[in-house]
Design a protein around this motif. Structure first.
Motif, PDB file in Angstrom:
ATOM      1  N   UNK A   1       0.923  -1.195  -0.031  1.00 19.30           N
ATOM      2  CA  UNK A   1       0.011  -0.009   0.000  1.00 19.30           C
ATOM      3  C   UNK A   1       0.815   1.390  -0.076  1.00 19.30           C
ATOM      4  N   UNK A   2       1.915   1.280   0.554  1.00 17.37           N
ATOM      5  CA  UNK A   2       2.893   2.632   0.842  1.00 17.37           C
ATOM      6  C   UNK A   2       4.011   2.551  -0.199  1.00 17.37           C
ATOM      7  N   UNK A   3       4.349   1.529  -0.587  1.00 21.39           N
ATOM      8  CA  UNK A   3       5.716   1.696  -1.605  1.00 21.39           C
ATOM      9  C   UNK A   3       5.236   1.671  -3.058  1.00 21.39           C
ATOM     10  N   UNK A   4       4.513   0.325  -3.365  1.00 20.65           N
ATOM     11  CA  UNK A   4       4.254  -0.058  -4.617  1.00 20.65           C
ATOM     12  C   UNK A   4       2.732   0.004  -4.626  1.00 20.65           C
ATOM     13  N   UNK A   5       2.162   1.286  -4.705  1.00 19.00           N
ATOM     14  CA  UNK A   5       0.718   1.350  -4.579  1.00 19.00           C
ATOM     15  C   UNK A   5       0.113   1.271  -6.329  1.00 19.00           C
ATOM     16  N   UNK A   6       1.002   1.037  -7.222  1.00 19.82           N
ATOM     17  CA  UNK A   6       0.504   0.820  -8.637  1.00 19.82           C
ATOM     18  C   UNK A   6       0.414  -0.671  -8.940  1.00 19.82           C
ATOM     19  N   UNK A   7       1.380  -1.585  -8.018  1.00 19.37           N
ATOM     20  CA  UNK A   7       1.469  -2.866  -8.174  1.00 19.37           C
ATOM     21  C   UNK A   7       0.185  -3.654  -7.834  1.00 19.37           C
ATOM     22  N   UNK A   8      -0.315  -4.726  -8.402  1.00 18.60           N
ATOM     23  CA  UNK A   8      -1.462  -5.347  -7.987  1.00 18.60           C
ATOM     24  C   UNK A   8      -0.990  -6.409  -7.558  1.00 18.60           C
ATOM     25  N   UNK A   9      -1.016  -6.466  -6.016  1.00 21.12           N
ATOM     26  CA  UNK A   9      -0.253  -7.409  -5.155  1.00 21.12           C
ATOM     27  C   UNK A   9      -1.542  -8.782  -4.952  1.00 21.12           C
ATOM     28  N   UNK A  10      -2.582  -8.224  -5.276  1.00 18.97           N
ATOM     29  CA  UNK A  10      -3.496  -9.302  -5.214  1.00 18.97           C
ATOM     30  C   UNK A  10      -3.474 -10.552  -6.096  1.00 18.97           C
ATOM     31  N   UNK A  11      -3.403  -9.726  -7.327  1.00 16.77           N
ATOM     32  CA  UNK A  11      -3.117 -10.954  -8.655  1.00 16.77           C
ATOM     33  C   UNK A  11      -1.629 -11.757  -8.417  1.00 16.77           C
ATOM     34  N   UNK A  12      -0.999 -11.063  -7.984  1.00 11.60           N
ATOM     35  CA  UNK A  12       0.550 -11.577  -7.811  1.00 11.60           C
ATOM     36  C   UNK A  12       0.648 -12.511  -6.645  1.00 11.60           C
ATOM     37  N   UNK A  13      -0.093 -12.555  -5.760  1.00  8.45           N
ATOM     38  CA  UNK A  13      -0.105 -13.482  -4.781  1.00  8.45           C
ATOM     39  C   UNK A  13      -0.976 -14.495  -5.040  1.00  8.45           C
ATOM     40  N   UNK A  14      -2.095 -14.447  -6.088  1.00  7.60           N
ATOM     41  CA  UNK A  14      -2.900 -15.464  -6.357  1.00  7.60           C
ATOM     42  C   UNK A  14      -1.773 -16.276  -7.312  1.00  7.60           C
ATOM     43  N   UNK A  15      -1.198 -15.867  -8.215  1.00  3.25           N
ATOM     44  CA  UNK A  15      -0.397 -16.670  -9.012  1.00  3.25           C
ATOM     45  C   UNK A  15       0.656 -17.210  -8.366  1.00  3.25           C
ATOM     46  N   UNK A  16       1.198 -16.723  -7.002  1.00  2.12           N
ATOM     47  CA  UNK A  16       2.334 -17.194  -6.368  1.00  2.12           C
ATOM     48  C   UNK A  16       1.736 -18.365  -5.440  1.00  2.12           C
ATOM     49  N   UNK A  17       0.653 -18.253  -4.889  1.00  2.00           N
ATOM     50  CA  UNK A  17      -0.111 -19.212  -4.038  1.00  2.00           C
ATOM     51  C   UNK A  17      -0.648 -20.494  -5.046  1.00  2.00           C
ATOM     52  N   UNK A  18      -0.818 -20.245  -6.364  1.00  2.00           N
ATOM     53  CA  UNK A  18      -1.329 -21.439  -7.364  1.00  2.00           C
ATOM     54  C   UNK A  18      -0.136 -22.271  -7.340  1.00  2.00           C
ATOM     55  N   UNK A  19       1.175 -21.382  -7.749  1.00  2.00           N
ATOM     56  CA  UNK A  19       2.479 -22.206  -8.000  1.00  2.00           C
ATOM     57  C   UNK A  19       2.789 -22.763  -6.901  1.00  2.00           C
ATOM     58  N   UNK A  20       2.870 -22.377  -5.734  1.00  2.00           N
ATOM     59  CA  UNK A  20       3.074 -23.102  -4.331  1.00  2.00           C
ATOM     60  C   UNK A  20       2.367 -24.347  -4.079  1.00  2.00           C
ATOM     61  N   UNK A  21       1.084 -24.099  -4.259  1.00  3.73           N
ATOM     62  CA  UNK A  21       0.024 -25.164  -4.123  1.00  3.73           C
ATOM     63  C   UNK A  21       0.523 -26.438  -5.015  1.00  3.73           C
ATOM     64  N   UNK A  22       0.779 -26.206  -6.234  1.00  2.81           N
ATOM     65  CA  UNK A  22       1.320 -27.177  -7.123  1.00  2.81           C
ATOM     66  C   UNK A  22       2.331 -27.972  -6.813  1.00  2.81           C
ATOM     67  N   UNK A  23       3.193 -26.783  -6.425  1.00  2.59           N
ATOM     68  CA  UNK A  23       4.718 -27.313  -6.062  1.00  2.59           C
ATOM     69  C   UNK A  23       4.851 -28.231  -4.759  1.00  2.59           C
ATOM     70  N   UNK A  24       3.809 -27.954  -3.836  1.00  2.00           N
ATOM     71  CA  UNK A  24       3.851 -28.695  -2.570  1.00  2.00           C
ATOM     72  C   UNK A  24       2.861 -30.006  -3.037  1.00  2.00           C
ATOM     73  N   UNK A  25       2.095 -30.082  -4.008  1.00  2.00           N
ATOM     74  CA  UNK A  25       1.576 -31.277  -4.391  1.00  2.00           C
ATOM     75  C   UNK A  25       2.318 -32.155  -4.963  1.00  2.00           C
ATOM     76  N   UNK A  26       3.394 -31.612  -5.654  1.00  2.00           N
ATOM     77  CA  UNK A  26       4.363 -32.466  -6.488  1.00  2.00           C
ATOM     78  C   UNK A  26       5.143 -33.127  -5.622  1.00  2.00           C
ATOM     79  N   UNK A  27       5.718 -32.038  -4.520  1.00  2.00           N
ATOM     80  CA  UNK A  27       6.659 -32.711  -3.510  1.00  2.00           C
ATOM     81  C   UNK A  27       6.061 -33.642  -2.619  1.00  2.00           C
ATOM     82  N   UNK A  28       4.795 -33.473  -2.329  1.00  2.00           N
ATOM     83  CA  UNK A  28       4.217 -34.541  -1.331  1.00  2.00           C
ATOM     84  C   UNK A  28       4.144 -35.792  -2.347  1.00  2.00           C
ATOM     85  N   UNK A  29       3.675 -35.787  -3.656  1.00  2.00           N
ATOM     86  CA  UNK A  29       3.725 -37.107  -4.485  1.00  2.00           C
ATOM     87  C   UNK A  29       5.249 -37.671  -4.468  1.00  2.00           C
TER      88      UNK A  29
END
Length: 156
Positions: free
Chosen positions: A79-107
């Motif tokens: 909010x204070x330093x990167x106010x133009x940056x869409x953090x919600x979408x970036x976190x969404x993509x990061x969490x999708x990637x980490x979810x898939x990575x954790x699933x593969x690691x568990x497998x």
């Protein structure tokens, strides 16, 4: 006169984020990654096998990424330093990637019949579900934000 433009370096700490659903999910992911890492470290199997190296790499990467996002949210960096940056979408993509990575690691770790690896698999699958839920909540939030910012077409 000496005019200098001074940028504010104050970060506001938002403790209420830790009580939100997203904050609780991030803390849960950090806990699962940490305990899974400890399970692999304390197992009786040699640590230099592919399964252990891959699992530890994934959960350490997830731990660092989640810690960074949690720190950025706690100190309101987006909010204070990167106010133009869409953090919600970036976190969404990061969490999708980490979810898939954790699933593969568990497998990869479930295929070895060692108790510590089975427990580590449980923690990775738990982290997978927490990351997937956080990604879903981020997706819903970004869709709500997109709908709210749309304007009606003007007729000329």
């Amino acid at each position: 006169m000496n005019h200098q433009s001074i940028m504010s370096t104050e970060f506001k700490y938002d403790a209420s984020y830790l009580k939100s659903i997203s904050g609780i999910l991030k803390i849960s992911c950090l806990t699962c990654c940490f305990f899974g890492f400890i399970c692999i470290l304390c197992s009786s199997v040699h640590l230099h096998n592919f399964r252990a190296c891959f699992y530890n790499t994934v959960v350490l990467f997830a731990f660092v990424c989640t810690s960074s996002v949690l720190g950025a949210r706690l100190f309101q960096l987006w909010q204070h330093k990167f106010y133009i940056f869409n953090a919600i979408k970036c976190e969404y993509y990061l969490h999708v990637f980490l979810a898939v990575a954790c699933f593969i690691a568990a497998s990869t770790t479930i295929s070895l019949d060692v108790t510590a690896y089975t427990i580590a698999t449980f923690f990775a699958l738990l982290a997978f579900s927490f990351y997937a839920l956080d990604a879903y909540l981020g997706y819903r939030l970004s869709r709500q934000r997109d709908v709210q910012t749309q304007t009606e077409p003007q007729t000329v």
